[in-house]
Motif scaffolding. Structure first.
Motif, PDB file in Angstrom:
ATOM      1  N   ALA A  76     -25.483  -0.713 -28.262  1.00 10.97           N
ATOM      2  CA  ALA A  76     -24.379  -0.124 -26.850  1.00 10.97           C
ATOM      3  C   ALA A  76     -24.774  -1.306 -26.086  1.00 10.97           C
ATOM      4  O   ALA A  76     -23.971  -1.471 -25.185  1.00 10.97           O
ATOM      5  N   ALA A  77     -26.112  -1.848 -25.891  1.00  4.58           N
ATOM      6  CA  ALA A  77     -26.376  -2.897 -24.788  1.00  4.58           C
ATOM      7  C   ALA A  77     -25.338  -4.410 -25.220  1.00  4.58           C
ATOM      8  O   ALA A  77     -24.826  -4.694 -24.356  1.00  4.58           O
ATOM      9  N   ARG A  78     -25.105  -4.334 -26.667  1.00  2.42           N
ATOM     10  CA  ARG A  78     -24.353  -5.489 -26.773  1.00  2.42           C
ATOM     11  C   ARG A  78     -22.969  -5.275 -26.433  1.00  2.42           C
ATOM     12  O   ARG A  78     -22.382  -6.293 -25.803  1.00  2.42           O
ATOM     13  N   ASP A  79     -22.364  -4.440 -26.603  1.00  2.00           N
ATOM     14  CA  ASP A  79     -21.031  -3.918 -26.129  1.00  2.00           C
ATOM     15  C   ASP A  79     -20.757  -4.108 -24.687  1.00  2.00           C
ATOM     16  O   ASP A  79     -19.818  -4.508 -24.249  1.00  2.00           O
ATOM     17  N   GLU A  80     -21.843  -3.604 -23.849  1.00  2.00           N
ATOM     18  CA  GLU A  80     -22.048  -3.459 -22.376  1.00  2.00           C
ATOM     19  C   GLU A  80     -22.033  -4.828 -22.152  1.00  2.00           C
ATOM     20  O   GLU A  80     -21.437  -5.286 -21.010  1.00  2.00           O
ATOM     21  N   LYS A  81     -22.715  -5.653 -22.347  1.00  2.00           N
ATOM     22  CA  LYS A  81     -22.885  -7.199 -22.188  1.00  2.00           C
ATOM     23  C   LYS A  81     -21.278  -7.942 -22.228  1.00  2.00           C
ATOM     24  O   LYS A  81     -21.117  -8.587 -21.394  1.00  2.00           O
ATOM     25  N   TRP A  82     -20.811  -7.743 -23.439  1.00  2.00           N
ATOM     26  CA  TRP A  82     -19.612  -8.382 -23.737  1.00  2.00           C
ATOM     27  C   TRP A  82     -18.590  -7.776 -22.629  1.00  2.00           C
ATOM     28  O   TRP A  82     -17.766  -8.766 -22.157  1.00  2.00           O
ATOM     29  N   LYS A  83     -18.540  -6.577 -22.493  1.00  2.00           N
ATOM     30  CA  LYS A  83     -17.613  -6.042 -21.531  1.00  2.00           C
ATOM     31  C   LYS A  83     -17.810  -6.761 -19.949  1.00  2.00           C
ATOM     32  O   LYS A  83     -16.748  -7.184 -19.282  1.00  2.00           O
ATOM     33  N   ALA A  84     -19.085  -7.005 -19.563  1.00  2.00           N
ATOM     34  CA  ALA A  84     -19.546  -7.395 -18.304  1.00  2.00           C
ATOM     35  C   ALA A  84     -19.012  -8.959 -18.191  1.00  2.00           C
ATOM     36  O   ALA A  84     -18.548  -9.454 -17.447  1.00  2.00           O
TER      37      ALA A  84
END
Length: 269
Positions: A225-233
């Motif tokens: 989840a953190a990975r997906d959030e970072k790439w979205k940002a």
């Protein structure tokens, strides 16, 4: 003191300051590390078990004795395989950072003289031709980017089983475009990753490997989840949008492969 002597004194003082400045600059700019990435291709669970035993009980301890304090060992996050561009296989990745190319090329001779390694790794080192520990082994050699000349330990607090290590490979159509992509990293892309907390382990220009011209880098995350959030940002970041829109960086990679990995229980990184 005569006018000529004064001029000579001033000249030599200026020359001394220039030399001192060059020396300080050399000290301030650390030499880039060299990296080796071994990728083992395995046929079955028995091979995986044997390789794990070799790496844990023989290889990593021997590398530690040879002066390499941290070695990373990773396997595909199989439950996340459908989300990547490349299907997960039975693979094991071993990342080894070296202080210099000399240390990298001298490693094999050191291991040959390490009796403890030769004994502990006997099953792997003396495997029969019809009972090998692996099906195939790739070896990739890299030099660290100027903007990040040394690898970093990730600053993660989650359980190792939840962590996601993302290895990315960027191939370019030409050597010139490949260097252009490296320049893009050094001139702003890595800074964005740092600012957004991507916990990058390394950035490396591939000097020898099966895919050329190519670069590899690894970022790390607490969980998927953190990975997906970072790439979205990252995708929405104004600085990234400006950088990626620059014409000077157009078409500087041909293909990107993404590998989501988990660290093994005995990995140092």
């Amino acid at each position: 003191m005569t006018s000529t002597n004064k001029k000579a004194t001033v000249f030599f003082l200026l020359l001394a300051f220039v030399c001192l400045g060059l020396q300080l600059q050399a000290v301030a700019a650390p030499k880039p590390e060299f990296y080796q990435l071994k990728i083992y291709h395995l046929n079955n669970q028995k091979q995986e078990d044997r390789l794990d035993a070799f790496l844990k009980e023989a290889y990593l301890p021997a590398l530690h004795r040879a002066g390499i304090a941290k070695v990373g060992v990773f396997k595909p996050a199989e439950e996340l395989a459908e989300k990547t561009t490349t299907p997960a296989k039975k693979l094991v990745y071993v990342f080894i950072p070296f202080r210099s190319s000399e240390q990298m090329f001298q490693l094999d001779s050191k291991l040959q003289k390490d009796k403890q390694f030769q004994s502990a790794g006997k099953d792997y080192l003396e495997a029969a031709h019809n009972n090998p520990v692996y099906d195939r082994m790739e070896v990739i050699m890299m030099e660290a980017f100027a903007g990040k000349p040394a690898f970093s330990m990730p600053n993660l607090k989650s359980n190792a089983a939840d962590r996601v290590y993302e290895l990315r490979s960027y191939e370019a159509a030409t050597e010139k475009l490949h260097q252009n992509k490296i320049d893009m990293f050094n001139n702003g892309e890595m800074a964005i990753f740092d600012r957004l907390g991507f916990n990058a382990v390394f950035y490396g220009q591939v000097k020898a490997g099966s895919k050329m011209p190519n670069l590899l880098y690894m970022t790390t995350f607490e969980n998927k989840a953190a990975r997906d959030e970072k790439w979205k940002a990252f995708g929405e970041d104004p600085t990234w949008k400006k950088l990626s829109a620059m014409s000077e960086y157009a078409n500087n990679f041909l293909r990107a492969d993404i590998y989501l990995l988990r660290p093994t229980s005995y990995s140092d990184i």
